[in-house]
Scaffold this motif. Structure first.
Motif, short mmCIF file in Angstrom:
data_model
loop_
_atom_site.label_atom_id
_atom_site.label_comp_id
_atom_site.label_asym_id
_atom_site.label_seq_id
_atom_site.Cartn_x
_atom_site.Cartn_y
_atom_site.Cartn_z
N ASN A 62 0.83 -1.21 0.00
CA ASN A 62 0.00 0.00 0.00
C ASN A 62 0.86 1.26 0.00
OD1 ASN A 62 -2.35 -1.51 0.05
ND2 ASN A 62 -2.63 -1.34 2.26
N VAL A 63 1.93 1.27 0.79
CA VAL A 63 2.82 2.42 0.82
C VAL A 63 3.43 2.65 -0.56
CG1 VAL A 63 5.02 3.29 1.72
CG2 VAL A 63 3.34 2.28 3.28
N ALA A 64 3.87 1.58 -1.21
CA ALA A 64 4.47 1.71 -2.54
C ALA A 64 3.46 2.23 -3.56
CB ALA A 64 5.03 0.36 -2.99
N ALA B 189 3.14 6.77 3.46
CA ALA B 189 3.64 6.97 2.10
C ALA B 189 3.82 8.44 1.77
CB ALA B 189 2.68 6.34 1.09
N ALA B 190 2.82 9.25 2.10
CA ALA B 190 2.90 10.67 1.78
C ALA B 190 3.93 11.39 2.62
CB ALA B 190 1.53 11.32 1.96
N MET B 191 4.04 11.02 3.90
CA MET B 191 5.03 11.67 4.76
C MET B 191 6.44 11.31 4.32
SD MET B 191 5.21 11.85 8.91
CE MET B 191 6.54 12.78 9.70
N VAL B 192 6.68 10.05 4.00
CA VAL B 192 8.00 9.64 3.54
C VAL B 192 8.32 10.27 2.19
CG1 VAL B 192 9.40 7.65 2.80
CG2 VAL B 192 8.00 7.50 4.86
N HIS B 193 7.32 10.36 1.32
CA HIS B 193 7.53 11.02 0.02
C HIS B 193 7.94 12.47 0.22
CE1 HIS B 193 6.32 13.13 -3.71
NE2 HIS B 193 6.71 12.03 -4.29
#
Length: 312
Positions: A43-45, A259-263
């Motif tokens: 999901n993160v990917a 995902a959005a925070m890491v992006h």
């Protein structure tokens, strides 16, 4: 933009349906049937790549259901590395009942993984080439509680940052080992980690900051559902209230947040701004029922509603 990799030790084939009304013993006809590859790292990917980033997802797959998961991942055009196992990939279901607007979720525990299989997984991950490794989701039966610790050590030896989003013994072991870039416990998971029932935002923030100052993680993002979220750093903590939106589902909110925070962090944005973007993505994920996760247009719309934070 720095690339990431994700690991999903216990992936799912996510199936979602709509029904008019749940009734025991009756055959219930469904509509709006939808299939998607699931599990934390997958999901993160999915969300990370939607946002324009590069992500390679490592995942376990096996049994008669494994090829179905492989096909769903291929449909998403994800850069992926399949790690074969003997046991069958689990199937998780989400059912939206129109009569009440409630969503029911059914998630099996997952296949048992042999020692040979999880050790082979470590060998594969030792070759990972990325700036950040996101370890997300539960560990299936047979995998030791310290498995994520072992992966984190492999990454640390090569200068790769590690993000951990798990629960229970796997999360506890990872935090105790320390040296993580980011962890994202729920409020319940934070309480388990610190061994007490923290209640107020300040108490929650102070408990999370203590984890940071102990060298366990550079950032701790505590998600609290309809109560909002807290981000802890060495300098202190920040709070964001939940957005006033009508949630149609709870599937994938935490994964979209990560995902959005890491992006955002990988794009060079400040920690507080990355926190705001994560909050927007988590909110965007719950706008629609099913397994769709957050989409960029919805994230941007939600971001306009998230309170600004100074020094982001």
């Amino acid at each position: 933009m720095k690339s990431i990799a994700t690991l999903t030790m216990n992936p799912t084939i996510d199936v979602s349906y709509d029904v008019a009304q749940m009734r025991h013993t009756h055959k219930i006809r469904t509509d709006n049937e939808w299939y998607a590859p699931g599990g934390g790292g997958i999901n993160v990917a999915r969300v990370f790549t939607r946002l324009g980033g590069q992500a390679r997802c490592y995942y376990l797959s096996g049994g008669p259901t494994g090829p179905a998961l492989d096909g769903l991942i291929a449909e998403q055009a994800l850069d992926s590395v399949r790690i074969p196992i003997a046991g069958p990939t689990r199937i998780a279901s989400a059912v939206l009942e129109h009569a009440t607007g409630k969503e029911y979720r059914f998630t099996p525990g997952g296949p048992r993984i042999s020692e040979t299989e999880w050790r082979h997984c470590l060998d594969v991950l030792a070759e990972a080439d990325c700036a950040t490794m996101v370890l997300s989701g539960s560990l299936p039966p047979g995998v030791p509680d310290d498995f994520y610790v072992r992966v984190a050590r492999l990454m640390a030896d090569r200068g790769i940052d590690v993000v951990l989003d798990s629960s229970g013994a796997a999360l506890k072991a990872g935090v105790e080992a320390g040296g993580l870039l980011l962890i994202k416990p729920s409020l319940g998971e934070l309480r388990t980690l610190v061994g007490r029932a923290v209640q107020s935002v300040d108490d929650i923030g102070e408990a999370a900051v203590a984890i940071v100052r102990a060298g366990k993680a550079r950032l701790v993002a505590v998600t609290m559902g309809h109560e909002g979220a807290v981000l802890a750093r060495a300098s202190g903590h920040a709070f964001l209230p939940a957005l006033r939106i009508e949630a149609a589902s709870a599937v994938g909110a935490g994964d979209s947040f990560v995902a959005a925070m890491v992006h955002a962090l990988s794009s060079g944005k400040g920690e507080l701004e990355a926190f705001r973007i994560g909050m927007a993505a988590g909110s965007a994920a719950v706008l629609r029922a099913g397994t769709g996760l957050a989409h960029p247009a919805d994230i941007e719309r939600m971001l306009q509603m998230v309170e600004p934070l100074a020094n982001g």
